[in-house]
Design an enzyme around this catalytic site. Structure first.
Site, mmCIF file in Angstrom:
data_model
loop_
_atom_site.group_PDB
_atom_site.id
_atom_site.type_symbol
_atom_site.label_atom_id
_atom_site.label_comp_id
_atom_site.label_asym_id
_atom_site.label_seq_id
_atom_site.Cartn_x
_atom_site.Cartn_y
_atom_site.Cartn_z
ATOM 1 C CB THR A 125 44.346 92.730 -74.613
ATOM 2 O OG1 THR A 125 44.439 91.309 -74.569
ATOM 3 C CG2 THR A 125 45.290 93.285 -73.541
ATOM 4 C CG ASP A 126 41.406 88.201 -73.902
ATOM 5 O OD1 ASP A 126 42.586 88.522 -74.151
ATOM 6 O OD2 ASP A 126 40.873 87.171 -74.371
ATOM 7 C CD GLU A 127 47.499 88.317 -73.691
ATOM 8 O OE1 GLU A 127 48.508 88.546 -73.006
ATOM 9 O OE2 GLU A 127 47.538 87.817 -74.822
ATOM 10 C CE1 TYR A 153 50.054 93.689 -75.661
ATOM 11 C CE2 TYR A 153 49.036 91.693 -74.804
ATOM 12 C CZ TYR A 153 48.961 92.832 -75.585
ATOM 13 O OH TYR A 153 47.805 93.124 -76.271
ATOM 14 C CE LYS A 157 46.758 96.950 -74.978
ATOM 15 N NZ LYS A 157 46.753 97.974 -76.082
HETATM 16 P P1 NAD Z 1 50.390 94.850 -84.250
HETATM 17 O O1 NAD Z 1 51.649 94.550 -83.501
HETATM 18 O O2 NAD Z 1 50.058 94.066 -85.467
HETATM 19 O O3 NAD Z 1 50.381 96.398 -84.682
HETATM 20 C C1 NAD Z 1 50.809 97.415 -83.835
HETATM 21 C C2 NAD Z 1 51.008 98.676 -84.668
HETATM 22 O O4 NAD Z 1 51.376 99.745 -83.776
HETATM 23 C C3 NAD Z 1 52.137 98.556 -85.704
HETATM 24 O O5 NAD Z 1 51.715 99.109 -86.924
HETATM 25 C C4 NAD Z 1 53.264 99.382 -85.099
HETATM 26 O O6 NAD Z 1 54.128 99.967 -86.071
HETATM 27 C C5 NAD Z 1 52.490 100.436 -84.325
HETATM 28 N N1 NAD Z 1 53.264 101.013 -83.220
HETATM 29 C C6 NAD Z 1 53.982 100.343 -82.274
HETATM 30 N N2 NAD Z 1 54.558 101.213 -81.448
HETATM 31 C C7 NAD Z 1 54.189 102.453 -81.847
HETATM 32 C C8 NAD Z 1 54.473 103.759 -81.377
HETATM 33 N N3 NAD Z 1 55.278 103.965 -80.318
HETATM 34 N N4 NAD Z 1 53.939 104.808 -82.034
HETATM 35 C C9 NAD Z 1 53.142 104.614 -83.110
HETATM 36 N N5 NAD Z 1 52.857 103.401 -83.614
HETATM 37 C C10 NAD Z 1 53.378 102.325 -82.990
HETATM 38 O O7 NAD Z 1 49.241 94.761 -83.169
HETATM 39 P P2 NAD Z 1 47.721 94.277 -83.313
HETATM 40 O O8 NAD Z 1 47.660 92.822 -83.123
HETATM 41 O O9 NAD Z 1 47.132 94.890 -84.525
HETATM 42 O O10 NAD Z 1 47.087 94.950 -82.004
HETATM 43 C C11 NAD Z 1 46.567 96.269 -82.046
HETATM 44 C C12 NAD Z 1 46.031 96.634 -80.681
HETATM 45 O O11 NAD Z 1 45.008 95.727 -80.314
HETATM 46 C C13 NAD Z 1 47.066 96.577 -79.561
HETATM 47 O O12 NAD Z 1 46.840 97.643 -78.702
HETATM 48 C C14 NAD Z 1 46.792 95.236 -78.877
HETATM 49 O O13 NAD Z 1 47.163 95.311 -77.523
HETATM 50 C C15 NAD Z 1 45.298 95.139 -79.056
HETATM 51 N N6 NAD Z 1 44.742 93.775 -79.102
HETATM 52 C C16 NAD Z 1 45.227 92.847 -79.977
HETATM 53 C C17 NAD Z 1 44.631 91.594 -80.066
HETATM 54 C C18 NAD Z 1 45.129 90.545 -81.024
HETATM 55 O O14 NAD Z 1 44.662 89.405 -80.960
HETATM 56 N N7 NAD Z 1 46.043 90.849 -81.946
HETATM 57 C C19 NAD Z 1 43.538 91.293 -79.237
HETATM 58 C C20 NAD Z 1 43.074 92.260 -78.328
HETATM 59 C C21 NAD Z 1 43.671 93.506 -78.299
HETATM 60 O O1 DAU Z 2 44.058 87.699 -76.060
HETATM 61 C C1 DAU Z 2 44.407 88.831 -76.788
HETATM 62 C C2 DAU Z 2 45.884 88.793 -77.089
HETATM 63 O O2 DAU Z 2 46.082 87.788 -78.073
HETATM 64 C C3 DAU Z 2 46.425 90.135 -77.571
HETATM 65 O O3 DAU Z 2 46.312 91.070 -76.533
HETATM 66 C C4 DAU Z 2 47.883 90.018 -78.010
HETATM 67 O O4 DAU Z 2 48.338 91.243 -78.561
HETATM 68 C C5 DAU Z 2 47.969 88.933 -79.064
HETATM 69 O O5 DAU Z 2 49.318 88.756 -79.472
HETATM 70 C C6 DAU Z 2 47.396 87.617 -78.535
HETATM 71 O O6 DAU Z 2 48.227 87.087 -77.467
HETATM 72 P P1 DAU Z 2 48.542 85.514 -77.355
HETATM 73 O O7 DAU Z 2 49.768 85.361 -76.541
HETATM 74 O O8 DAU Z 2 47.332 84.758 -76.968
HETATM 75 O O9 DAU Z 2 48.828 85.205 -78.918
HETATM 76 P P2 DAU Z 2 49.960 84.366 -79.672
HETATM 77 O O10 DAU Z 2 49.551 84.275 -81.106
HETATM 78 O O11 DAU Z 2 51.327 84.845 -79.373
HETATM 79 O O12 DAU Z 2 49.811 82.921 -79.013
HETATM 80 C C7 DAU Z 2 48.565 82.237 -79.018
HETATM 81 C C8 DAU Z 2 48.764 80.930 -78.274
HETATM 82 O O13 DAU Z 2 49.629 80.083 -79.043
HETATM 83 C C9 DAU Z 2 49.449 81.092 -76.925
HETATM 84 O O14 DAU Z 2 48.894 80.151 -76.012
HETATM 85 C C10 DAU Z 2 50.905 80.744 -77.204
HETATM 86 C C11 DAU Z 2 50.804 79.722 -78.322
HETATM 87 N N1 DAU Z 2 51.924 79.711 -79.303
HETATM 88 C C12 DAU Z 2 52.281 80.865 -79.885
HETATM 89 C C13 DAU Z 2 53.300 80.917 -80.797
HETATM 90 C C14 DAU Z 2 53.724 82.215 -81.451
HETATM 91 C C15 DAU Z 2 52.548 78.505 -79.615
HETATM 92 O O15 DAU Z 2 52.198 77.437 -79.091
HETATM 93 N N2 DAU Z 2 53.561 78.548 -80.525
HETATM 94 C C16 DAU Z 2 53.993 79.698 -81.119
HETATM 95 O O16 DAU Z 2 54.962 79.651 -81.920
#
Ligand code: NAD
Ligand code: DAU
Length: 344
Positions: A125-127, A153, A157
């Site tokens: 992730t970019d985080e 988190y 990562k």
């Molecule tokens: P998500 O939370 O929707 O899905 C995570 C999945 O992993 C779920 O199906 C969960 O059951 C499974 N899981 C969790 N723990 C596990 C374990 N111990 N063993 C096997 N399976 C397990 O997450 P997402 O948003 O789809 O993110 C997927 C990946 O991409 C993550 O690694 C996250 O860090 C990365 N990522 C997410 C975003 C985003 O914006 N959502 C952006 C950049 C990177």
């Molecule tokens: O940048 C990549 C990341 O993006 C991934 O690595 C993470 O897995 C993914 O969850 C996401 O993280 P963020 O913290 O950016 O996403 P989130 O949707 O939780 O929040 C987006 C922005 O919105 C953040 O600035 C917090 C704000 N927010 C979020 C929620 C849930 C609110 O203002 N209100 C809310 O209720």
């Protein structure tokens, strides 16, 4: 070609499974997922009967189960999506983040060393780069930006990323890493900003914006992320990190207002609530490397992607209604129930 996709019952992993099965009908796709609160088998129902697909319920931290799966399937490529992914949950309970995100990654890479693979890909992730100041729009995250995390988190990562690079240098494991910005699209779990706001707005419930809502995220349609990973595992250079993002920065408050407008709901639903602890201000990816080396460019404009996403939530109510009817209610009450208002 057999690809092991971990976390394939979650948001991005499931979209990746669909993408791969459609684009490479002769590949075998094996999905391993623990089915935590974030994993849903109903998401995968359309591919369950596909003979090229297999689902296995297992924890990536369970060494015995993972080794057995490697013995059975002899995967060529591993794409590790499995993770605890929600920043707010990591602030409440960091431990499971360290277990799954770091130790789970280690178990998968040990299996790769033991059984042999052609590629281990870590979905990061970019985080891991921390955040950028709002008053420096000229700054972007490149692959050389120092790791500087904010939340449990992002720290977990980053720990995993370092371990992946160490397994490459020390043991010669053929790894790649992608660091993507915020994804949005179908099957996004309702705890995250965009689906949460769509679902609350549809129910005329308050829309809880953290603080002033001026934090900036760099949004990418999930299918574009899946295409980037597809390119990296086939053409990316071993040992390299690739940033993935489409230069689509938006303030949270503007996203929430747009959702109100699209759904015909009043902005008076917006409630400013106490800020997230350690809240990152701005994420912004420089995707020059993946464009230059692999020719990747995003295909979906935000205006189209958000329209498609809202339509998807309108036409897939059964998917999210099932989720929000369960433990999610307890989570929501704990996170938002007693949360103080934020004065703007
Ligand atoms: P998500 O939370 O929707 O899905 C995570 C999945 O992993 C779920 O199906 C969960 O059951 C499974 N899981 C969790 N723990 C596990 C374990 N111990 N063993 C096997 N399976 C397990 O997450 P997402 O948003 O789809 O993110 C997927 C990946 O991409 C993550 O690694 C996250 O860090 C990365 N990522 C997410 C975003 C985003 O914006 N959502 C952006 C950049 C990177
Ligand atoms: O940048 C990549 C990341 O993006 C991934 O690595 C993470 O897995 C993914 O969850 C996401 O993280 P963020 O913290 O950016 O996403 P989130 O949707 O939780 O929040 C987006 C922005 O919105 C953040 O600035 C917090 C704000 N927010 C979020 C929620 C849930 C609110 O203002 N209100 C809310 O209720």
């Amino acid at each position: 070609m057999t690809i092991l996709v971990t976390g394939g019952a979650g948001f991005i992993g499931s979209n990746f499974v669909f993408h791969m099965l459609e684009k490479y009908p002769d590949y075998r796709i094996v999905c391993v997922d623990k089915l935590t609160y974030a994993g849903n088998l109903s998401t995968l129902k359309d591919v369950m009967n596909n003979p090229q697909f297999r689902f296995v319920k297992a924890d990536i931290c369970d060494r015995q189960a993972i080794y057995q799966l490697f013995e059975e399937e002899k995967p060529d490529i591993i794409v590790n999506f499995a993770a605890e992914s929600h920043v707010d949950r990591s602030i409440e309970n960091p431990e499971i983040f360290l277990q799954t995100n770091i130790l789970g990654t280690q178990v998968l890479m040990d299996a790769c060393r033991k059984y042999g693979i052609t590629r281990y890909h870590q979905v990061s992730t970019d985080e891991v780069y921390g955040d950028l100041p709002l008053d420096r729009p000229d700054l972007f995250f490149t692959e050389e930006t120092p790791i500087h995390t904010s939340s449990p988190y992002s720290s977990s990562k980053a720990g995993a990323d370092l371990l992946v690079l160490a397994y490459h240098r020390t043991y010669g494991l053929p790894v790649t890493i992608s660091r993507c910005s915020n994804n949005y699209g179908p099957y996004h779990f309702p705890e995250k900003l965009i689906p949460l706001m769509i679902i609350n707005a549809l129910a005329d419930k308050p829309l809880p914006v953290y603080g002033e809502g001026l934090n900036v995220r760099d949004w990418l349609y999930v299918e574009d992320h899946c295409r980037a990973i597809d390119l990296i595992i086939h053409k990316g250079t071993v040992g390299e990190v690739y940033n993935v993002g489409g230069h689509n920065e938006m303030k949270n408050i503007d996203i929430v207002k747009l959702i109100c407008e699209k759904l015909g709901k009043p902005e008076s639903l917006i409630t400013h609530v106490a800020d997230r602890k350690g809240h990152d201000m701005r994420y912004a990816i420089d995707p020059t490397k993946i464009h230059r080396e692999l020719g990747w460019l995003p295909e979906t404009k935000f205006a189209d992607g958000i329209e498609k996403t809202i339509q998807w939530y309108l036409t897939h109510r059964e998917w999210w209604e099932e989720i929000i009817s369960g433990d999610y209610q307890k989570y929501y009450e704990k996170m938002y129930g007693g949360r103080e208002q934020f004065m703007v």
